[in-house]
Write a protein that holds these residues in place. Sequence first.
Motif, PDB file in Angstrom:
ATOM      1  N   VAL A 143      15.595  67.125  49.279  1.00 26.86           N
ATOM      2  CA  VAL A 143      14.067  67.786  48.967  1.00 26.86           C
ATOM      3  C   VAL A 143      13.060  66.879  49.593  1.00 26.86           C
ATOM      4  CG1 VAL A 143      14.977  69.488  47.248  1.00 26.86           C
ATOM      5  CG2 VAL A 143      14.389  67.120  46.622  1.00 26.86           C
ATOM      6  N   SER A 144      13.315  65.740  49.950  1.00 29.75           N
ATOM      7  CA  SER A 144      12.316  64.853  50.520  1.00 29.75           C
ATOM      8  C   SER A 144      12.838  63.987  51.736  1.00 29.75           C
ATOM      9  CB  SER A 144      11.844  63.861  49.461  1.00 29.75           C
ATOM     10  OG  SER A 144      12.974  62.928  48.792  1.00 29.75           O
ATOM     11  N   GLU A 145      11.864  63.441  52.518  1.00 24.65           N
ATOM     12  CA  GLU A 145      12.086  62.514  53.623  1.00 24.65           C
ATOM     13  C   GLU A 145      11.959  60.923  53.101  1.00 24.65           C
ATOM     14  OE1 GLU A 145       9.874  63.895  56.995  1.00 24.65           O
ATOM     15  OE2 GLU A 145      10.685  65.937  56.652  1.00 24.65           O
ATOM     16  N   SER A 146      12.762  60.212  54.054  1.00 25.16           N
ATOM     17  CA  SER A 146      12.224  58.733  54.131  1.00 25.16           C
ATOM     18  C   SER A 146      12.653  58.158  55.421  1.00 25.16           C
ATOM     19  CB  SER A 146      13.487  58.127  53.244  1.00 25.16           C
ATOM     20  OG  SER A 146      14.763  58.058  54.036  1.00 25.16           O
ATOM     21  N   ASP A 147      12.409  56.904  55.466  1.00 19.86           N
ATOM     22  CA  ASP A 147      12.358  56.343  56.992  1.00 19.86           C
ATOM     23  C   ASP A 147      13.845  56.497  57.518  1.00 19.86           C
ATOM     24  OD1 ASP A 147      13.451  54.123  55.459  1.00 19.86           O
ATOM     25  OD2 ASP A 147      11.667  52.864  55.911  1.00 19.86           O
ATOM     26  N   MET A 148      14.852  56.236  56.512  1.00 24.07           N
ATOM     27  CA  MET A 148      16.353  56.046  56.861  1.00 24.07           C
ATOM     28  C   MET A 148      16.807  54.955  57.673  1.00 24.07           C
ATOM     29  SD  MET A 148      18.158  59.846  56.794  1.00 24.07           S
ATOM     30  CE  MET A 148      17.205  60.928  58.036  1.00 24.07           C
ATOM     31  N   LYS A 149      16.085  53.969  57.507  1.00 24.06           N
ATOM     32  CA  LYS A 149      16.468  52.539  57.935  1.00 24.06           C
ATOM     33  C   LYS A 149      17.467  51.862  56.825  1.00 24.06           C
ATOM     34  CE  LYS A 149      12.472  50.731  60.558  1.00 24.06           C
ATOM     35  NZ  LYS A 149      11.437  49.763  60.287  1.00 24.06           N
ATOM     36  N   LYS A 160      20.607  33.765  54.145  1.00 22.06           N
ATOM     37  CA  LYS A 160      20.063  32.981  55.333  1.00 22.06           C
ATOM     38  C   LYS A 160      19.179  34.078  56.173  1.00 22.06           C
ATOM     39  CE  LYS A 160      24.118  30.128  56.205  1.00 22.06           C
ATOM     40  NZ  LYS A 160      25.262  29.999  57.299  1.00 22.06           N
ATOM     41  N   GLY A 161      19.377  35.543  55.922  1.00 23.04           N
ATOM     42  CA  GLY A 161      18.557  36.387  56.613  1.00 23.04           C
ATOM     43  C   GLY A 161      18.765  37.613  56.349  1.00 23.04           C
ATOM     44  N   ARG A 162      18.369  38.725  57.318  1.00 23.64           N
ATOM     45  CA  ARG A 162      18.632  39.933  57.185  1.00 23.64           C
ATOM     46  C   ARG A 162      18.860  40.763  58.456  1.00 23.64           C
ATOM     47  NH1 ARG A 162      12.901  40.050  56.986  1.00 23.64           N
ATOM     48  NH2 ARG A 162      12.105  41.804  58.095  1.00 23.64           N
ATOM     49  N   ILE A 163      19.504  42.046  58.121  1.00 27.41           N
ATOM     50  CA  ILE A 163      19.937  42.888  59.433  1.00 27.41           C
ATOM     51  C   ILE A 163      19.172  44.184  59.002  1.00 27.41           C
ATOM     52  CG2 ILE A 163      21.464  44.258  60.445  1.00 27.41           C
ATOM     53  CD1 ILE A 163      23.378  41.684  60.700  1.00 27.41           C
ATOM     54  N   GLU A 164      18.444  44.761  59.891  1.00 27.61           N
ATOM     55  CA  GLU A 164      17.735  46.065  59.583  1.00 27.61           C
ATOM     56  C   GLU A 164      18.453  47.063  60.773  1.00 27.61           C
ATOM     57  OE1 GLU A 164      13.658  45.897  59.692  1.00 27.61           O
ATOM     58  OE2 GLU A 164      13.355  44.950  58.047  1.00 27.61           O
ATOM     59  N   LEU A 165      19.357  48.134  60.346  1.00 25.02           N
ATOM     60  CA  LEU A 165      19.692  49.007  61.217  1.00 25.02           C
ATOM     61  C   LEU A 165      18.919  49.974  61.606  1.00 25.02           C
ATOM     62  CD1 LEU A 165      23.145  49.449  59.307  1.00 25.02           C
ATOM     63  CD2 LEU A 165      22.949  49.156  61.786  1.00 25.02           C
ATOM     64  N   ASN A 166      18.439  50.365  62.790  1.00 21.33           N
ATOM     65  CA  ASN A 166      17.641  51.459  63.278  1.00 21.33           C
ATOM     66  C   ASN A 166      17.890  52.752  62.681  1.00 21.33           C
ATOM     67  OD1 ASN A 166      17.052  49.439  64.992  1.00 21.33           O
ATOM     68  ND2 ASN A 166      17.734  50.382  66.927  1.00 21.33           N
ATOM     69  N   ALA A 167      16.796  53.481  62.381  1.00 23.42           N
ATOM     70  CA  ALA A 167      16.898  54.870  61.667  1.00 23.42           C
ATOM     71  C   ALA A 167      17.429  55.699  62.941  1.00 23.42           C
ATOM     72  CB  ALA A 167      15.452  55.375  61.374  1.00 23.42           C
ATOM     73  N   PRO A 168      18.118  56.879  62.334  1.00 21.84           N
ATOM     74  CA  PRO A 168      18.748  56.927  61.307  1.00 21.84           C
ATOM     75  C   PRO A 168      20.023  56.010  61.191  1.00 21.84           C
ATOM     76  CG  PRO A 168      19.277  58.968  62.543  1.00 21.84           C
ATOM     77  CD  PRO A 168      18.344  58.030  63.386  1.00 21.84           C
ATOM     78  N   TRP A 169      20.029  55.216  60.192  1.00 23.33           N
ATOM     79  CA  TRP A 169      20.973  54.193  60.200  1.00 23.33           C
ATOM     80  C   TRP A 169      22.362  54.565  60.232  1.00 23.33           C
ATOM     81  CZ3 TRP A 169      24.879  53.798  56.914  1.00 23.33           C
ATOM     82  CH2 TRP A 169      24.852  54.510  55.746  1.00 23.33           C
ATOM     83  N   PHE A 170      23.047  55.793  59.811  1.00 20.63           N
ATOM     84  CA  PHE A 170      24.121  56.091  59.696  1.00 20.63           C
ATOM     85  C   PHE A 170      24.880  56.295  61.077  1.00 20.63           C
ATOM     86  CE2 PHE A 170      21.291  59.555  58.520  1.00 20.63           C
ATOM     87  CZ  PHE A 170      21.557  60.483  59.302  1.00 20.63           C
TER      88      PHE A 170
END
Length: 325
Positions: A231-237, A244-254
């Motif tokens: 019922v709502s939206e998100s950025d889906m990242k 030591k760091g991070r990884i951000e999967l592009n949207a839509p991440w799945f």
Amino acid sequence: MKNQKIKWGIIGLGNIANQFATDLLLVEDAVLTAAASRDIAKAEEFAQQYNAAKAYNSYESLFADAEVDIVYIATPHDSHAELSIKALENGKHVLCEKPIALSHKDAERMFEASRKHNTFFMEAFWTRFIPSVQDVLEKINNGIIGNVNYIKADFAFHGSETENKRLFDKELGGGALFDIGVYPLFLSYVLLGNPKEIIAKAIKHKNDIDLQTSMILQYESAQSVLHASIVSESDMKAVIGGTKGRIELNAPWFVADGYSLFINEEKEAVISLPTLGKGYSHEIIECQNCIRNNQIESKLWSHQNSLDLSKIVEEIKTQIGLSFV
């Protein structure tokens, strides 16, 4: 079967089956042999669209077709268990759409049938096989962002009760958790394993399905903050944070076509890894490799993996008071 094409049958000819069949055409050594629907006109139209030789007006007829090697089950959630077991009993290999079943007990029955009849069976968690997720898992296992201690992932969109009736239908296993909540839960599980504790809260529909569910999975030294909503939206990242760091999967991440890597807050790399077609092709290739190697399960998404995830979902189902009975 080493050099022969693997012949597929598809049952449940809705939107996801159309996307799957489109990707099937991209996979070498895969051929769509048969399609089945309780509406023969729908089966014939589908078969014609994707060059399948046969159309059936019953699932049982497709299961009995000696030419079909593997059945892709894309029917509503409530029928996954019974139809998978019937197909396995007919000696067919099976790729069953997620969620595997509406209860952990049913999931166990499905894997028992696979073992009993010595036939390949896999839950269709296509995200596990897309190139970006494969690459991210490998890099994390090699310590590129240190120890993972935080995951943020969601899957949310604004569904319509008139256009997405199945999503809001309790009898068909509708709601956010089972339809899309399994995706963020999958990401947490595949990176961190089984949690020590789960906290879940939901907002319900008048018919008692969950419209949105928020979940915290607690581990020894990590937390996953997850959300699903119809019922709502998100950025889906998706964000995977480590020491030591991070990884951000592009949207839509799945179904990400790549990701960004940050080390000590500095962007180190932007990796592009597009999928073949929509992305279902990668799980199709995995199924065919397993069948050719006489495996009854995938090493990348095993029976135990599905059972573990099913148990996590069952705990959340209990916590939010979700019942399909």
